[in-house]
Design a protein around this motif. Structure first.
Motif, PDB file in Angstrom:
ATOM      1  N   LEU A 191      18.883  38.360  57.610  1.00 39.87           N
ATOM      2  CA  LEU A 191      20.014  38.264  58.537  1.00 39.87           C
ATOM      3  C   LEU A 191      20.399  39.666  58.989  1.00 39.87           C
ATOM      4  CD1 LEU A 191      21.972  36.030  59.665  1.00 39.87           C
ATOM      5  CD2 LEU A 191      23.577  36.759  57.907  1.00 39.87           C
ATOM      6  N   TYR A 282      25.526  33.341  55.994  1.00 36.60           N
ATOM      7  CA  TYR A 282      24.951  32.161  56.632  1.00 36.60           C
ATOM      8  C   TYR A 282      24.394  31.257  55.538  1.00 36.60           C
ATOM      9  CZ  TYR A 282      21.780  29.393  59.622  1.00 36.60           C
ATOM     10  OH  TYR A 282      21.126  28.374  60.272  1.00 36.60           O
ATOM     11  N   SER A 301      24.239  24.446  60.675  1.00 37.06           N
ATOM     12  CA  SER A 301      24.344  25.894  60.526  1.00 37.06           C
ATOM     13  C   SER A 301      25.770  26.236  60.119  1.00 37.06           C
ATOM     14  CB  SER A 301      23.991  26.595  61.845  1.00 37.06           C
ATOM     15  OG  SER A 301      22.614  26.495  62.118  1.00 37.06           O
ATOM     16  N   PHE A 303      28.607  29.223  58.602  1.00 34.75           N
ATOM     17  CA  PHE A 303      29.022  30.565  58.213  1.00 34.75           C
ATOM     18  C   PHE A 303      30.209  30.392  57.264  1.00 34.75           C
ATOM     19  CE2 PHE A 303      26.667  31.255  62.068  1.00 34.75           C
ATOM     20  CZ  PHE A 303      25.944  32.405  61.786  1.00 34.75           C
TER      21      PHE A 303
END
Length: 326
Positions: A191, A282, A301, A303
């Motif tokens: 990342l 993430y 997805s 966060f």
């Protein structure tokens, strides 16, 4: 105003139906004189923010509602459909749905605050006296570029996913905590915060992005700063975090704590600073079942952040013990 008077003032506001209103005055105008005497409630970028009475009242209404919900003690797990009908809720994320149902929040696809201008986030705890170690999902945006966006989630999973680690057949997963600057052992992806200057804590490239990069330097999945900034600043400029406890002994039910966190005045660069430190990461839950026959793909997805770091995302933080007394 026809001329460009020094020290002129521009006032901006937004009406209830979303229309932006602007009004400019000269420095010797009565409004300018009144403004110079007014206490500034907050600063956002180049703007001085003055809370209107209605906004202040919305905060009071929210806190009164949360105290009412706290006083209900255990509440049977539920959710609202798009028409406002109450339905049973038995999934693992029903703590948020139950709270939203009590507040009268129906599901929608808009990136707007949930209730009276406030983003509502509940998070599960084992004990209301220990609310600093919970994991909170901040955003769930889909990538805006990279292989994932261009070729699709299926090709992304084929190239970068891995076989299910519990032995479930014909299933490909993509998961695990990905932190900035660290190559993940299962996905072999790193990342990166491209266009973010960690020394100054500022965005240096308007075309910057949060990206998963493979060992050849290819963009596998990425989120543009511009798309993330728009979502974050719109949803999180006023946010309220409420702890909850779960009981599944007889039927699934929740109760909500009376110590909550209010965060106001955010900036996406604060989000990136915490991501650079590894406090935001993430943590996807993407999978493809029946991979070789009739693929069924679930996209997720996420966060996420630990609750103890939440206060770092806002310029003004307030721990409120309910009932709220001014």
């Amino acid at each position: 105003m026809a001329n460009r008077s020094a020290d002129r003032l521009l006032f901006l506001s937004v009406s209830s139906n979303g229309i932006i209103l602007g009004y400019v005055v000269s420095p010797d105008d009565k409004i300018s004189e009144e403004f110079s005497k007014h206490e500034i409630d907050d600063i956002f970028g180049v703007f001085n923010i003055i809370e209107l009475t209605k906004t202040a009242n919305n905060k009071k209404k929210l806190l009164n509602e949360l105290y009412r919900i706290h006083e209900l003690d255990w509440i049977k797990s539920k959710r609202l459909d798009s028409y406002g009908n109450i339905l049973d809720c038995l999934s693992s994320n029903c703590g948020g749905y139950t709270l939203e149902a009590e507040l009268g929040i129906t599901p929608n696809g808009y990136s707007e605050p949930d209730y009276l201008g406030w983003e509502i986030k509940q998070f599960g705890v084992k004990n209301f006296n220990k609310i600093d170690s919970s994991i909170i999902t901040l955003m769930t945006p889909e990538p805006t570029d990279g292989l994932y966006k261009v070729e699709g989630a299926r090709e992304f999973l084929i190239q970068h996913g891995y076989k299910d680690k519990t032995g479930r057949e014909d299933r490909i997963n993509f998961g695990g905590i990905h932190k900035a600057g660290i190559c993940h052992s299962s996905t072999n992806l790193e990342l990166q915060l491209i266009g973010f200057d960690k020394e100054s804590g500022k965005i240096r490239n308007s075309n910057g992005k949060i990206a998963l990069i493979d060992k050849l330097g290819n963009d596998v999945a990425s989120w543009s700063f511009s798309s993330m900034l728009l979502h974050w600043n719109r949803k999180h400029n006023q946010a309220c975090y409420i702890p909850s406890m779960l009981d599944k002994a007889v039927e699934q039910k929740y109760k909500y704590g009376n110590e909550i966190l209010l965060g106001t005045g955010t900036d996406f660069q604060l989000f990136l600073q915490q991501m650079d430190l590894g406090n935001i990461y993430y943590d996807p839950g993407i999978k493809m079942e029946n991979a070789s026959t009739k693929p069924k793909i679930k996209k997720r997805s996420q966060f996420r952040i630990k609750s103890k770091f939440l206060k770092e995302l806002y310029k003004k933080n307030e721990i409120v013990k309910l009932p709220f007394i001014e």
